[in-house]
Write a protein that holds these residues in place. Structure first.
Motif, short mmCIF file in Angstrom:
data_model
loop_
_atom_site.label_atom_id
_atom_site.label_comp_id
_atom_site.label_asym_id
_atom_site.label_seq_id
_atom_site.Cartn_x
_atom_site.Cartn_y
_atom_site.Cartn_z
N VAL A 18 -10.40 71.64 13.67
CA VAL A 18 -9.72 70.36 14.15
C VAL A 18 -10.44 69.58 15.08
CG1 VAL A 18 -8.09 69.90 16.07
CG2 VAL A 18 -7.50 72.00 14.52
N TYR A 19 -10.29 68.35 14.52
CA TYR A 19 -11.20 67.26 15.41
C TYR A 19 -10.42 66.70 16.68
CZ TYR A 19 -13.10 62.86 16.94
OH TYR A 19 -13.80 61.96 17.90
N GLY A 20 -9.14 66.72 16.71
CA GLY A 20 -8.62 66.41 17.97
C GLY A 20 -7.12 66.39 17.75
N TYR A 21 -6.33 65.75 18.81
CA TYR A 21 -4.79 65.81 19.05
C TYR A 21 -4.50 64.53 19.40
CZ TYR A 21 -5.42 70.92 18.69
OH TYR A 21 -5.86 72.38 18.41
N ALA A 22 -3.22 64.05 18.92
CA ALA A 22 -2.51 62.79 19.46
C ALA A 22 -0.99 63.40 19.34
CB ALA A 22 -2.51 61.85 18.32
N VAL A 23 -0.22 62.51 19.85
CA VAL A 23 1.27 62.43 19.82
C VAL A 23 1.69 61.53 18.80
CG1 VAL A 23 3.39 62.38 21.12
CG2 VAL A 23 1.17 62.98 22.38
N GLY A 24 2.94 61.98 18.05
CA GLY A 24 3.14 60.94 17.07
C GLY A 24 4.88 61.21 16.91
N ILE A 25 5.39 60.39 16.06
CA ILE A 25 6.94 60.49 15.97
C ILE A 25 7.36 60.42 14.52
CG2 ILE A 25 9.29 59.34 16.61
CD1 ILE A 25 7.85 57.79 18.99
N ASP A 26 8.02 61.20 14.28
CA ASP A 26 8.30 61.82 12.71
C ASP A 26 9.55 60.94 12.60
OD1 ASP A 26 9.46 62.48 10.45
OD2 ASP A 26 9.46 64.65 11.10
N LEU A 27 9.60 59.42 12.49
CA LEU A 27 10.93 58.86 12.24
C LEU A 27 11.43 58.98 10.90
CD1 LEU A 27 9.91 55.33 13.46
CD2 LEU A 27 11.42 56.86 14.85
N THR A 28 12.93 59.30 11.19
CA THR A 28 13.72 60.13 9.96
C THR A 28 14.95 59.38 9.63
OG1 THR A 28 13.02 62.18 10.61
CG2 THR A 28 14.79 62.13 9.03
N ARG A 29 15.36 58.81 8.40
CA ARG A 29 16.57 58.28 8.14
C ARG A 29 17.30 59.62 7.84
NH1 ARG A 29 14.66 53.19 4.27
NH2 ARG A 29 13.47 54.83 2.91
N ARG A 30 18.09 60.01 8.88
CA ARG A 30 19.05 61.12 8.86
C ARG A 30 19.98 61.30 7.97
NH1 ARG A 30 16.03 64.94 10.78
NH2 ARG A 30 16.09 64.30 13.30
N GLY B 244 -1.29 67.60 28.08
CA GLY B 244 -2.70 68.04 27.45
C GLY B 244 -3.36 66.98 26.69
N VAL B 245 -2.50 66.19 26.03
CA VAL B 245 -2.98 64.90 25.54
C VAL B 245 -2.94 63.80 26.15
CG1 VAL B 245 -2.53 63.62 23.25
CG2 VAL B 245 -2.18 65.94 23.42
N PRO B 246 -3.97 63.07 26.67
CA PRO B 246 -3.54 62.01 27.71
C PRO B 246 -2.83 60.83 27.34
CG PRO B 246 -5.85 62.99 27.66
CD PRO B 246 -5.05 63.57 26.45
N SER B 247 -2.77 60.64 26.15
CA SER B 247 -2.29 59.23 25.46
C SER B 247 -0.77 59.52 25.08
CB SER B 247 -3.33 58.49 24.74
OG SER B 247 -4.33 58.04 25.41
N ALA B 248 0.16 58.59 25.46
CA ALA B 248 1.35 58.61 24.89
C ALA B 248 1.72 57.63 23.59
CB ALA B 248 2.17 58.08 25.93
N VAL B 249 2.60 58.11 22.91
CA VAL B 249 2.88 57.18 21.58
C VAL B 249 3.88 55.98 22.07
CG1 VAL B 249 4.22 58.91 20.51
CG2 VAL B 249 3.32 57.18 19.10
N ARG B 250 3.78 54.76 21.80
CA ARG B 250 4.73 53.97 22.35
C ARG B 250 5.27 53.00 21.00
NH1 ARG B 250 1.22 54.40 26.56
NH2 ARG B 250 2.19 54.97 28.65
N ILE C 140 -5.98 59.29 19.39
CA ILE C 140 -6.49 60.62 19.03
C ILE C 140 -7.47 61.00 20.21
CG2 ILE C 140 -7.87 62.04 17.70
CD1 ILE C 140 -6.68 60.63 15.31
N HIS C 141 -7.25 62.13 20.84
CA HIS C 141 -8.20 62.65 21.74
C HIS C 141 -9.07 63.76 21.02
CE1 HIS C 141 -6.80 60.40 25.43
NE2 HIS C 141 -5.89 60.42 24.62
N PRO C 142 -10.61 63.65 21.22
CA PRO C 142 -11.26 64.80 20.74
C PRO C 142 -11.05 66.23 21.36
CG PRO C 142 -12.32 62.90 20.93
CD PRO C 142 -11.25 62.72 21.65
N ALA C 143 -10.88 67.37 20.35
CA ALA C 143 -10.97 68.63 21.17
C ALA C 143 -11.74 68.80 21.76
CB ALA C 143 -10.38 69.58 19.74
N SER C 144 -13.05 68.35 21.59
CA SER C 144 -14.31 68.52 22.34
C SER C 144 -14.11 68.01 23.77
CB SER C 144 -15.41 67.89 21.73
OG SER C 144 -15.25 66.39 21.65
N GLN C 145 -13.28 67.18 24.00
CA GLN C 145 -12.75 66.73 25.34
C GLN C 145 -11.57 67.34 25.91
OE1 GLN C 145 -12.82 62.36 25.36
NE2 GLN C 145 -14.79 62.23 24.09
#
Ligand code: MN
Length: 238
Positions: free
Chosen positions: A110-122, A227-233, A150-155
């Motif tokens: 794993v390089y790192g983590y982010a937050v995402g939104i799985d937009l869906t045509r329900r 734990g993941v410092p940045s939001a997705v907007r 993306i925030h590196p797992a190393s951080q």
């Protein structure tokens, strides 16, 4: 024909989307893989029993929307739906490859983590389920995968617990905890690597907690994971 002409692209080459990384650099995205129903609470709200083995679907590169800035990234309301839903998810950015990995081997890839939104045509997804058809049209459209910085797992390490949340116009719509993942990241990647060869550049959406619901043009979505410092907007456009 001169030899150096043989490899000349005959159409414009698709530019690979790259996601900014906290602290500098970019993460070139090669593929987007998503797990379905990985929180028991969401599985139950979708009619399941909360105990299904993992299953996967994919999004293609035009689905990526870089959405890690301080200002929301506008994503156009997609055509052919009247029921666009949000699904906030912890996203894993793969930095090392491999197949047939044991759970203990996966976090090292794993390089790192982010937050995402799985937009869906329900509405289209509901039709697809009823008719036994693929989910592609409901899940894979332009802008269907907004992803934050993306925030590196190393951080930041490997978040194993902490609140996952989505707000629409400042009101909390989804709230869960990373510790509630039916398949935690290490197990999820091991399962995934049993079917696919993981490659650097893969993004893995890890599933959404309960509370999914519709959005409308003009709505502002803010997704976060402790734990993941940045939001997705995201700003839903016309
Ligand atoms: Mn999802």
């Amino acid at each position: 024909m001169p030899k150096n002409d043989e490899m000349r692209p005959v159409i414009p080459a698709l530019a690979l989307p790259s996601l900014p990384v906290a602290g500098g650099g970019v993460f070139p995205v090669g593929r987007v893989i998503c797990i379905g129903r990985n929180y028991a609470s969401h599985d139950r709200e979708m009619g399941g029993d909360g105990r299904q083995p993992p299953f996967w679907f994919t999004k293609s590169l035009p689905a990526i929307a870089v959405a890690g800035g301080d200002r929301p990234r506008e994503v156009a309301y997609p055509p052919h739906t009247t029921e666009l839903h949000h699904e906030v998810e912890l996203v894993v950015a793969i930095g090392g490859g491999g197949s047939g990995l044991a759970p203990s081997e996966t976090l090292g890839r794993v390089y790192g983590y982010a937050v995402g939104i799985d937009l869906t045509r329900r509405d289209l997804q509901r039709d697809a389920k009823r008719l036994g058809r693929p989910w592609s049209e409901s899940k894979d459209f332009d802008g269907a995968a907004p992803v934050g910085l993306i925030h590196p797992a190393s951080q930041i390490g490997h978040p194993k617990s902490g609140r996952v949340q989505l707000e629409v116009n400042g009101e909390v719509r989804q709230r869960g905890d990373i510790s509630e993942l039916i398949w935690p990241v290490s197990d999820l990647l091991a399962r995934l690597s049993a079917s696919f060869t993981l490659r650097p550049g893969d993004l893995v959406f890890t599933g959404t907690p309960s509370g999914v619901g519709p959005v409308e043009p003009g709505d502002i979505l803010v997704g976060s994971a402790e734990g993941v410092p940045s939001a997705v907007r995201v700003l839903i456009g016309e």
